[in-house]
Every structure is written in structure tokens, then in C-alpha cells.
Write a protein that holds these residues in place. Structure first.
Motif, PDB file in Angstrom:
ATOM      1  N   PRO A  51       1.094  -0.412   0.183  1.00 44.57           N
ATOM      2  CA  PRO A  51      -0.527   0.023  -0.209  1.00 44.57           C
ATOM      3  C   PRO A  51       1.182   1.564   0.081  1.00 44.57           C
ATOM      4  O   PRO A  51       2.314   1.183   0.436  1.00 44.57           O
ATOM      5  CB  PRO A  51      -1.059   0.183   1.309  1.00 44.57           C
ATOM      6  CG  PRO A  51       0.344  -1.338   1.754  1.00 44.57           C
ATOM      7  CD  PRO A  51       1.350  -1.906   1.265  1.00 44.57           C
TER       8      PRO A  51
ATOM      9  N   LEU B 191       1.267   4.225   1.498  1.00 44.69           N
ATOM     10  CA  LEU B 191       0.833   4.802   3.458  1.00 44.69           C
ATOM     11  C   LEU B 191       0.967   5.958   3.691  1.00 44.69           C
ATOM     12  O   LEU B 191       1.835   7.246   2.947  1.00 44.69           O
ATOM     13  CB  LEU B 191       1.588   4.476   4.077  1.00 44.69           C
ATOM     14  CG  LEU B 191       1.714   4.740   6.007  1.00 44.69           C
ATOM     15  CD1 LEU B 191       0.322   3.864   6.686  1.00 44.69           C
ATOM     16  CD2 LEU B 191       3.073   3.851   7.142  1.00 44.69           C
ATOM     17  N   VAL B 192       0.261   7.336   3.758  1.00 44.77           N
ATOM     18  CA  VAL B 192      -0.624   8.578   4.630  1.00 44.77           C
ATOM     19  C   VAL B 192      -0.378   8.785   5.516  1.00 44.77           C
ATOM     20  O   VAL B 192      -0.784   7.936   6.451  1.00 44.77           O
ATOM     21  CB  VAL B 192      -1.721   8.791   3.635  1.00 44.77           C
ATOM     22  CG1 VAL B 192      -1.646  10.557   3.770  1.00 44.77           C
ATOM     23  CG2 VAL B 192      -1.549   8.239   1.734  1.00 44.77           C
TER      24      VAL B 192
ATOM     25  N   GLU C  89      -7.187  10.656   6.159  1.00 47.36           N
ATOM     26  CA  GLU C  89      -8.270   9.922   5.877  1.00 47.36           C
ATOM     27  C   GLU C  89      -8.790  10.599   3.678  1.00 47.36           C
ATOM     28  O   GLU C  89      -8.931  10.099   3.465  1.00 47.36           O
ATOM     29  CB  GLU C  89      -9.254   9.984   6.039  1.00 47.36           C
ATOM     30  CG  GLU C  89      -9.323   9.710   7.418  1.00 47.36           C
ATOM     31  CD  GLU C  89      -8.765   7.733   7.721  1.00 47.36           C
ATOM     32  OE1 GLU C  89      -9.048   7.542   6.938  1.00 47.36           O
ATOM     33  OE2 GLU C  89      -7.689   6.922   8.830  1.00 47.36           O
TER      34      GLU C  89
ATOM     35  N   VAL D 131      -6.263   9.529   1.730  1.00 44.28           N
ATOM     36  CA  VAL D 131      -6.355   7.706   0.988  1.00 44.28           C
ATOM     37  C   VAL D 131      -7.586   7.882   0.507  1.00 44.28           C
ATOM     38  O   VAL D 131      -7.766   7.074  -0.637  1.00 44.28           O
ATOM     39  CB  VAL D 131      -6.330   7.535   2.857  1.00 44.28           C
ATOM     40  CG1 VAL D 131      -7.692   5.632   2.686  1.00 44.28           C
ATOM     41  CG2 VAL D 131      -5.163   7.349   3.298  1.00 44.28           C
TER      42      VAL D 131
ATOM     43  N   ARG E 287      -7.835   5.852  -3.404  1.00 44.35           N
ATOM     44  CA  ARG E 287      -8.156   4.388  -2.966  1.00 44.35           C
ATOM     45  C   ARG E 287      -9.576   4.862  -4.045  1.00 44.35           C
ATOM     46  O   ARG E 287     -10.047   4.012  -5.199  1.00 44.35           O
ATOM     47  CB  ARG E 287      -9.281   4.345  -2.181  1.00 44.35           C
ATOM     48  CG  ARG E 287      -8.034   3.777  -1.194  1.00 44.35           C
ATOM     49  CD  ARG E 287      -9.176   3.619   0.465  1.00 44.35           C
ATOM     50  NE  ARG E 287      -8.091   2.613   1.236  1.00 44.35           N
ATOM     51  CZ  ARG E 287      -8.299   2.760   2.785  1.00 44.35           C
ATOM     52  NH1 ARG E 287      -9.821   3.554   2.821  1.00 44.35           N
ATOM     53  NH2 ARG E 287      -7.859   2.141   4.018  1.00 44.35           N
TER      54      ARG E 287
ATOM     55  N   ARG F  12      -4.565   1.164  -3.998  1.00 44.27           N
ATOM     56  CA  ARG F  12      -4.421   0.275  -2.562  1.00 44.27           C
ATOM     57  C   ARG F  12      -3.127   1.703  -1.467  1.00 44.27           C
ATOM     58  O   ARG F  12      -3.359   2.092  -1.637  1.00 44.27           O
ATOM     59  CB  ARG F  12      -3.796  -0.824  -1.917  1.00 44.27           C
ATOM     60  CG  ARG F  12      -3.881  -1.723  -0.924  1.00 44.27           C
ATOM     61  CD  ARG F  12      -3.406  -2.669  -1.313  1.00 44.27           C
ATOM     62  NE  ARG F  12      -3.521  -3.258   0.784  1.00 44.27           N
ATOM     63  CZ  ARG F  12      -2.316  -3.715   1.037  1.00 44.27           C
ATOM     64  NH1 ARG F  12      -1.440  -4.858   0.649  1.00 44.27           N
ATOM     65  NH2 ARG F  12      -2.244  -4.019   2.382  1.00 44.27           N
ATOM     66  N   ALA F  13      -4.544   2.207  -0.519  1.00 42.18           N
ATOM     67  CA  ALA F  13      -3.971   3.488   0.302  1.00 42.18           C
ATOM     68  C   ALA F  13      -4.597   3.050   1.814  1.00 42.18           C
ATOM     69  O   ALA F  13      -5.034   2.630   2.353  1.00 42.18           O
ATOM     70  CB  ALA F  13      -4.467   4.615  -0.014  1.00 42.18           C
ATOM     71  N   GLU F  14      -3.454   3.466   2.948  1.00 43.10           N
ATOM     72  CA  GLU F  14      -3.306   3.937   4.259  1.00 43.10           C
ATOM     73  C   GLU F  14      -3.113   4.870   4.730  1.00 43.10           C
ATOM     74  O   GLU F  14      -2.507   5.379   4.557  1.00 43.10           O
ATOM     75  CB  GLU F  14      -3.346   2.319   4.958  1.00 43.10           C
ATOM     76  CG  GLU F  14      -3.884   1.558   4.391  1.00 43.10           C
ATOM     77  CD  GLU F  14      -2.740  -0.207   5.278  1.00 43.10           C
ATOM     78  OE1 GLU F  14      -1.889   0.065   5.701  1.00 43.10           O
ATOM     79  OE2 GLU F  14      -3.474  -1.050   4.268  1.00 43.10           O
ATOM     80  N   ALA F  15      -3.864   4.994   6.508  1.00 41.74           N
ATOM     81  CA  ALA F  15      -3.659   5.810   6.653  1.00 41.74           C
ATOM     82  C   ALA F  15      -2.851   5.599   8.359  1.00 41.74           C
ATOM     83  O   ALA F  15      -3.007   5.020   8.849  1.00 41.74           O
ATOM     84  CB  ALA F  15      -4.838   7.085   7.456  1.00 41.74           C
TER      85      ALA F  15
END
Length: 244
Positions: free
Chosen positions: A124, A126-127, A136, A139, A143, A148-151
């Protein structure tokens, strides 16, 4: 296992297509060749692929149009675009719609094989921002484009997340309490030289930005920025030989 991973190679140049297929097969991938966009779509309706490697400039459907239709047939499909031409509008469209990376010809097969391997790992983005709403929102934008991204909301959490789960690209706010972006970046790089870090800031001092870039930070975006600007930076980072 690699032997079960099926890659679709789309290129109207038979010699290039055969060379790509041969090199990927040596890495253990199952490779299917398509001579143009229409052929690629027909194949995608018959079998599943983990990744598509497609030329941009082709007769009939170009690579971006093919990419767009492939994503409708197989949502979530990872696509790497290749081009020998500076077709900026098409490339911008491809990146904006979620292409993993754009690779410019001529390229070394070793470099391309590394990009394919990274793309298939589905790591992913990563933010990291101490303002949860900002993290968010970014992210959500990534998305929505198919990435694919996560916070994470602080440097310590970002470092732990990178330890627990491999991170492809990290988008990191420079000004954060406790552990700032420069210190977080240094720790991330100690853990893995493969993590590409893009900084973002709304009010970082120039010396902080310099400290980040002088230590090998990939790029620094100034808030507010459009999500597409960030997507271009991510695609460039993934395509850069130094990121593999």
C-alpha cells in the motif's frame, strides 16, 4: 507462488512482446501475449490476470483505452504502462485512473522485472499526517482512483506499520508533533531502502524541506495539492530505478 501468477503483455511490436514474455517467463511468471488492445480485452474475458504490462501507443485502442476497459472486465487489475513517446495527455489519463507506473522505453529488462515484482506485491501507499481528516481525505482520493492506500496519524505509527507490513510509497507530512517527518523518514529508510518517501507540507521551514531532500527524499508537495498531482509523484517514484 510466482509460477501461478499470470501476466498479460500487450504490445503491437512482435519483437518487443516476445522479448518481454521471454524475460518474464524466466522469472517464473505465466505470460500471455496480446497483439493489440482488442486482443487483450478478448483474452481478459476468458482468463484472469494478476498484472497487465501494456504499451501506450498502439493502433486501434491505445494503451490507456485498453487499460480502462480491462479494469471494467477485471476490477482491481494492476496495470503497468510502457511508452517510447512523450504522450503527456494519455500518460496523465492513465496515472489519474490508477496505473501502477509508467515505464519509458528504452528500459533495461532488469528494471522492468523489478517493477513487475513490486507491483504484484500489492504493497500500500501509506499516508502519514497528524490531522486525521487530512490523512483520510488523501487516502479516500487515492482509493477512488484504484490505488491501495492506508492512513497513519503520527511518525511512530508509520514506522510500526512499515515494520508489520511492507510499504510501497510513504506520503509523509513534515511538520508533526513528537516525531517530525524528517526523523520519521530517516527511520523508514533505515528499515528499508526500497521505501520511496514523498513529503508534503503546508508550513514547513525551508531548512526542514532541505533536510528531507538532501537525505534522499523523493519529492515534496506543498499543501493544498490535487490528488492527481500526488498520483503523478507516486507513479514517478514507482518507475524510478532508484525505487526498486
Amino acid at each position: 507462488m510466482l509460477a501461478t501468477r499470470r501476466v498479460l503483455v500487450v504490445d503491437d511490436e512482435e519483437g518487443m512482446r516476445a522479448t518481454l514474455a521471454a524475460n518474464l517467463e524466466l522469472e517464473g511468471y505465466e505470460v500471455v501475449e496480446a497483439r493489440d488492445g482488442a486482443h487483450a480485452l478478448a483474452l481478459a474475458r476468458q482468463q484472469r490476470f494478476e498484472l497487465v504490462l501494456s504499451d501506450v501507443k498502439m493502433p486501434g485502442l491505445n494503451g490507456v483505452e485498453t487499460f480502462r476497459e480491462l479494469k471494467r472486465i477485471q476490477p482491481g487489475l494492476t496495470v503497468v504502462l510502457m511508452t517510447a513517446f512523450a504522450i503527456e495527455k494519455l500518460i496523465e489519463e492513465g496515472i489519474g485512473e490508477g496505473a501502477y507506473a509508467v515505464v519509458y522505453k528504452p528500459f533495461s529488462m532488469e528494471h522492468l522485472v523489478r517493477i513487475v515484482a513490486r507491483a504484484l506485491e500489492s504493497r500500500p501507499v501509506l499516508v502519514v499526517d497528524d490531522l486525521p481528516d487530512v490523512a483520510e481525505m488523501i487516502v479516500a482520493g487515492l482509493r477512488a482512483a484504484g490505488l491501495r492506500a492506508e492512513a497513519a496519524y503520527d511518525g511512530y505509527t508509520a514506522i510500526q506499520r512499515a515494520r508489520d507490513e511492507a510499504v510501497d510509497v510513504c506520503v509523509l507530512d513534515l511538520v508533526m508533533p513528537a516525531l517530525d517527518g524528517v526523523k520519521t523518514y530517516e527511520e523508514l529508510r533505515r528499515m528499508s531502502k526500497q521505501i520511496r518517501v514523498i513529503a508534503m507540507t503546508g508550513h514547513a521551514r525551508s531548512e526542514m524541506i532541505h533536510a528531507f531532500t538532501s537525505r534522499g527524499g523523493y519529492a515534496c508537495l506543498h499543501k493544498p495539492f490535487d490528488v492527481r498531482e500526488l498520483m503523478h509523484a507516486i507513479a514517478r517514484a514507482r518507475s524510478d530505478p532508484g525505487s526498486c
